[in-house]
Write a protein that holds these residues in place. Structure first.
Motif, PDB file in Angstrom:
ATOM      1  N   HIS A 391      81.599  30.298 -88.687  1.00  0.00           N
ATOM      2  CA  HIS A 391      80.839  31.128 -89.627  1.00  0.00           C
ATOM      3  C   HIS A 391      79.422  30.589 -89.779  1.00  0.00           C
ATOM      4  N   ASP A 392      79.285  29.289 -89.976  1.00  0.00           N
ATOM      5  CA  ASP A 392      77.962  28.693 -90.172  1.00  0.00           C
ATOM      6  C   ASP A 392      77.113  28.800 -88.910  1.00  0.00           C
ATOM      7  N   ARG A 431      87.072  38.473 -93.357  1.00  0.00           N
ATOM      8  CA  ARG A 431      86.292  38.207 -94.564  1.00  0.00           C
ATOM      9  C   ARG A 431      85.008  37.435 -94.253  1.00  0.00           C
ATOM     10  N   ASN A 432      85.020  36.572 -93.226  1.00  0.00           N
ATOM     11  CA  ASN A 432      83.777  35.911 -92.828  1.00  0.00           C
ATOM     12  C   ASN A 432      82.839  36.873 -92.098  1.00  0.00           C
ATOM     13  N   TYR A 433      83.386  37.814 -91.355  1.00  0.00           N
ATOM     14  CA  TYR A 433      82.558  38.881 -90.762  1.00  0.00           C
ATOM     15  C   TYR A 433      81.822  39.639 -91.863  1.00  0.00           C
ATOM     16  N   TRP A 434      82.521  39.981 -92.937  1.00  0.00           N
ATOM     17  CA  TRP A 434      81.876  40.658 -94.057  1.00  0.00           C
ATOM     18  C   TRP A 434      80.801  39.770 -94.683  1.00  0.00           C
ATOM     19  N   ARG A 435      81.102  38.479 -94.839  1.00  0.00           N
ATOM     20  CA  ARG A 435      80.138  37.573 -95.482  1.00  0.00           C
ATOM     21  C   ARG A 435      78.853  37.485 -94.660  1.00  0.00           C
ATOM     22  N   ILE A 436      78.992  37.509 -93.342  1.00  0.00           N
ATOM     23  CA  ILE A 436      77.792  37.434 -92.499  1.00  0.00           C
ATOM     24  C   ILE A 436      76.974  38.715 -92.628  1.00  0.00           C
ATOM     25  N   ASP A 438      76.915  40.661 -95.197  1.00  0.00           N
ATOM     26  CA  ASP A 438      76.311  40.597 -96.532  1.00  0.00           C
ATOM     27  C   ASP A 438      75.115  39.658 -96.535  1.00  0.00           C
ATOM     28  N   HIS A 439      75.217  38.549 -95.813  1.00  0.00           N
ATOM     29  CA  HIS A 439      74.097  37.611 -95.704  1.00  0.00           C
ATOM     30  C   HIS A 439      72.886  38.275 -95.058  1.00  0.00           C
ATOM     31  N   THR A 442      71.195  40.548 -97.502  1.00  0.00           N
ATOM     32  CA  THR A 442      70.527  39.832 -98.593  1.00  0.00           C
ATOM     33  C   THR A 442      69.289  39.079 -98.114  1.00  0.00           C
ATOM     34  N   ARG A 466      78.500  48.047 -94.983  1.00  0.00           N
ATOM     35  CA  ARG A 466      77.687  46.850 -94.766  1.00  0.00           C
ATOM     36  C   ARG A 466      76.695  46.987 -93.614  1.00  0.00           C
TER      37      ARG A 466
END
Length: 647
Positions: A391-392, A431-436, A438-439, A442, A466
Motif C-alpha cells: 500500500h505504501d 480496502r487498501n485499493y479504496w484508500r489509495i 481516496d488519497h 484528497t 472514487r
C-alpha cells in the motif's frame, strides 16, 4: 416497533417482529404504500419449515432461517435476539445479538433523501474471546411480493461485457457473482426485478447476488462479498454497502441519479489515447506527432498508455518499475501541454513483472502459497495490496509521478485476476485499493482517475464513487461496443462511461460503420479517440473536428441530463434542450427506390408542449411521444445527433 424510511418519492418500512427475533420488511414503494396491510406478511399455516423461513426477513443467521437461505453463516448455527435501535446521522441501526456465539450484528439503513435509493450494510462485532469466522456474510436481504420475477442482469466476458439479459424465474434460485478478486467481466454486481426493484453492490472484490423464489411466494434477493471473513475479538467488521433502488417507471434513471449524487463535479475532457496507434512502442517523436494532430482536431487531453516506463517493451517486463524509459519524458510532457492539451498516463500499480527490479527486491509482495510457484496471467503477478508495505509503495509511486510531472489524468488498469489468496480472500486488498483512490482525490484533486480492469472488470458502486470515469470494455468496435454501452447504461450514468472512436473491427458483429456512427456512439458518454489518427484522411480529420465541436456543444446535457434508453437511440433531457443520439443497426427502408416511410424514435418524459429542431422543424410533444422523431437512414447516413429546444 416499526420505522418508515423516506427517499425522494418512495419509502421503505421495516419492523421488528413481536418476539424480537428478526427484522422484516413491511412495505416498499411510492410514498404512502405502507398505509395498509403488508403485501409481504405471511397469513397461512407453516408446515415443515420454520416461521422465519416464511417471513419477509431482512437479515438472518443460519439456524434461525435454516431452509430458505440465510445471510450470515458461521461454522456453528446462530440465533438472533433484538438488542435495541438507534437513529442518528440519517442512519437507522437495528441491533441483534447472539450471546452464545459471541457476536453482535447491527443492521444499518441509510435512505438517500434526494434519490430513490436505500443503502444497507451490517456491522458485526466479535464479543467473544476467540476469533469469529464468518463463512457467508451478506450485506442485506430483501423480500419482494413477486412470485414469478423477471430478472434483468448483465453478463459476458472480456471484450463482451454488460450484455443485458433477462430470465423469468418461476421457482428455485438464480445466482451471479465473481471469485476473481474484482467484480469481473462475467457478471456485473447489479440485478433488477421487473425493472422496478434493483440491487447494486458497492464492493470492488469477489461477490455474489442471489434471487430465490421462496415456497411462501416471495422473491428474496441477497447480496454481499464472498467469505470467509475472520473477525478478531473486540473487532467490528463492516460489510460492503448494498444500494436498493425502486423505480416507478424504470430503474436506469434512478441509478443515474444515484451516480450523479456520488460523483464529484468534474469536467470530462475529450481525450486521445495513443495505445491503438503505437502499442508498447512509445517513441516520443511519434507521440508528439499524435499529440499535434489530436490538438488540431479539438481534443483536450492526451493520454500515453502502456509502454512508457522502464523495461516495458512488451507484456513480459517493466510492471513495478514506474520510471519513464526516456530521460526526455519530462520535456515531452511539457511539449504536449504547450499544445493546449492536458496530459494523462496509464498505470497498473497492483501488478508486477517477474523480471522487474521490484519483484527481484520484494518477491514476498506477490500473492503466493508456501512451496508453490505463483500463477502467471498475462505474464504478470498480482501484488498483495493488503500488505501495508505494498500500500505504501503504491502511494509513494503515484505521489512521485504526479509531483515530478504535470499529470492531470491517470488510467488505472488491472489486467489479471487474483490467485493464491489465503485467508479472507480480498478484503484487505479491496480496502487498501479504496484508500489509495481516496488519497489521490484528497492529495491530487486536480487529477481525474479512470477506472479500468482489462476493460469493464471493476465498475462497482464503490469504484465509481472514487473515480471520475470507467472503461466499460477493451472492445471498441462499433456494433459490439453499442451493445456493451447499452447494457452499461442500465447500471451507470453516461458521465462515467469512457468511450473511444477507433478503427477496430468487430469481434462479434464485424459489419463496418461510418466514422460518424463511431463518433455518435462515443458521444453517448465521455468522448475519446483511440484510432491511429495519422492514417486518417484530410476529410476524415475535418469530419472528426466538426463532430468533436458538436459534442462539446451537447456535453453538459449528455453528462447531466436525464437519460432515456430507447433501443438504438438515447434521449438526454435538460430544461433547455433535448439531445437524441440515434444509430441504424438494421436494414434500410429502401426509400427512395421503393415506397416507404421514415424510421421513428418515440421520445419519453417531455415537459414542454412543443419543440423545434435546428432546421426549424416544429414538433408537438404528443407527436414526438406517440409518433416519434423521424430519421431517414441510408448507406452513407447511419447515425445522427438531433437537438430539440422547447418552444
Amino acid at each position: 416497533m416499526t420505522w418508515t424510511l423516506r427517499m425522494a418519492t418512495t419509502s421503505y418500512t421495516v419492523a421488528v417482529e413481536p418476539g424480537g427475533r428478526w427484522a422484516e420488511l413491511v412495505a416498499w414503494g411510492p410514498h404512502g404504500v405502507e398505509a395498509g396491510p403488508s403485501p409481504l406478511k405471511n397469513l397461512g399455516e407453516i408446515h415443515f419449515i420454520t416461521e422465519a423461513d416464511a417471513a419477509p426477513i431482512e437479515y438472518a443467521p443460519r439456524g434461525q432461517r435454516p431452509f430458505t437461505g440465510a445471510d450470515l453463516e458461521l461454522p456453528g448455527d446462530s440465533w438472533f435476539t433484538f438488542a435495541g435501535a438507534t437513529e442518528a446521522g440519517g442512519v437507522l441501526r437495528l441491533a441483534f445479538a447472539d450471546k452464545i456465539a459471541g457476536f453482535r450484528a447491527v443492521l444499518c439503513y441509510r435512505p438517500e433523501r434526494t434519490v430513490d435509493v436505500l443503502c444497507r450494510w451490517v456491522e458485526i462485532t466479535n464479543t467473544s474471546t476467540a476469533p469469529l469466522r464468518l463463512d457467508r456474510v451478506g450485506s442485506a436481504g430483501v423480500c419482494l411480493p413477486v412470485s414469478s420475477p423477471r430478472l434483468s442482469f448483465l453478463h459476458g466476458e472480456w471484450a463482451r461485457e454488460f450484455q443485458l439479459d433477462h430470465v423469468t424465474l418461476p421457482a428455485g434460485g438464480f445466482r451471479i457473482g465473481s471469485s476473481y478478486g474484482v467484480p469481473g467481466h462475467n457478471y456485473a454486481p447489479w440485478l433488477s426485478v421487473d425493472d422496478t426493484w434493483g440491487v447494486s453492490l458497492a464492493w470492488s472484490g469477489s461477490w455474489e447476488i442471489t434471487a430465490e423464489v421462496e415456497p411462501s411466494g416471495l422473491t428474496r434477493l441477497r447480496a454481499g462479498l464472498l467469505g470467509p471473513v475472520v473477525v478478531e475479538p473486540g473487532e467490528t467488521f463492516t460489510t460492503p454497502e448494498v444500494a436498493l433502488a425502486y423505480g416507478v417507471d424504470g430503474l436506469a434513471r434512478v441509478w443515474h441519479a444515484y451516480d450523479r449524487l456520488r460523483s464529484r463535479p468534474a469536467r470530462k475532457p475529450v481525450l486521445y489515447n495513443s495505445w491503438e496507434a503505437t502499442g508498447f512502442d512509445v517513441s516520443l517523436p511519434e507521440q508528439r506527432e499524435l499529440a499535434q494532430i489530436a490538438a488540431d482536431l479539438g481534443v483536450e487531453l492526451f493520454v500515453v498508455d502502456d509502454g512508457w516506463f522502464t523495461g516495458r517493451h512488451d507484456d513480459t517486463g517493466g510492471l513495478g518499475d514506474w520510471y519513464p524509459e526516456s530521460p526526455d519524458f519530462g520535456t515531452f510532457v511539457e511539449d504536449v501541454r504547450s499544445l493546449g492539451l492536458e496530459f494523462g498516463l496509464w498505470v497498473e500499480p497492483e501488478c508486477v513483472s517477474p523480471k522487474s527490479q521490484l519483484h527481484a527486491e520484494h518477491p514476498d509482495w506477490v500473492y503466493r502459497l508456501e512451496g508453490r510457484e505463483p500463477t502467471l496471467i498475462r505474464n504478470q503477478l498480482l501484488l498483495n495490496l493488503g500488505l501495508p508495505a505494498v500500500h505504501d509503495f503504491v502511494i509513494s509511486t503515484l505521489d512521485r509521478l504526479l509531483t515530478d510531472h504535470r499529470i492531470s489524468y491517470l488510467k488505472w488498469d488491472l489486467n489479471r485476476p487474483a490467485t493464491e489468496r489465503p485467508g479472507d480472500l480480498d478484503n484487505a486488498h479491496v480496502r487498501n485499493y479504496w484508500r489509495i483512490l481516496d488519497h489521490l482525490r484528497t492529495h491530487h484533486p486536480h487529477v481525474l482517475v479512470e477506472g479500468c480492469a482489462g476493460g469493464g472488470g471493476r465498475t462497482d458502486l464503490a469504484t465509481t464513487a472514487r473515480v471520475d470515469v470507467v472503461w466499460p470494455s477493451d472492445n471498441t468496435a462499433p456494433l459490439d461496443r453499442l451493445r456493451i454501452q447499452q447494457g452499461f447504461l442500465h447500471m451507470h450514468a453516461p458521465h462515467l462511461m469512457s468511450s473511444w472512436v477507433t478503427d477496430a473491427p468487430g469481434l462479434f458483429d464485424p459489419r463496418p460503420r461510418s466514422l460518424k456512427f463511431r463518433f455518435v456512439l462515443a458521444m453517448a458518454g465521455v468522448l475519446g479517440i483511440g484510432a491511429d489518427i495519422r492514417h486518417w484522411s484530410r476529410s476524415e480529420r475535418d469530419e472528426a473536428s466538426t463532430l468533436i465541436k458538436r459534442y462539446k456543444e451537447i456535453r453538459d446535457v449528455v453528462h447531466h441530463g436525464e437519460a432515456h434508453l430507447l433501443g438504438d437511440a438515447i434521449q438526454y433531457s435538460a430544461p433547455d434542450r433535448v439531445v437524441v443520439l440515434a444509430w441504424n443497426t438494421g436494414p434500410l427502408t429502401g426509400v427512395p427506390a421503393v415506397p416507404g416511410r421514415s424510421s421513428r424514435v418515440k421520445l419519453k418524459g417531455l415537459t414542454a408542449r412543443s419543440y423545434v429542431d435546428e432546421n426549424g422543424e416544429v414538433y408537438s410533444a404528443a407527436h414526438l411521444t406517440h409518433v416519434g422523431l423521424p430519421f431517414d437512414w441510408s448507406p452513407t447516413s447511419d447515425a445522427d445527433v438531433v437537438v430539440l429546444k422547447p418552444v
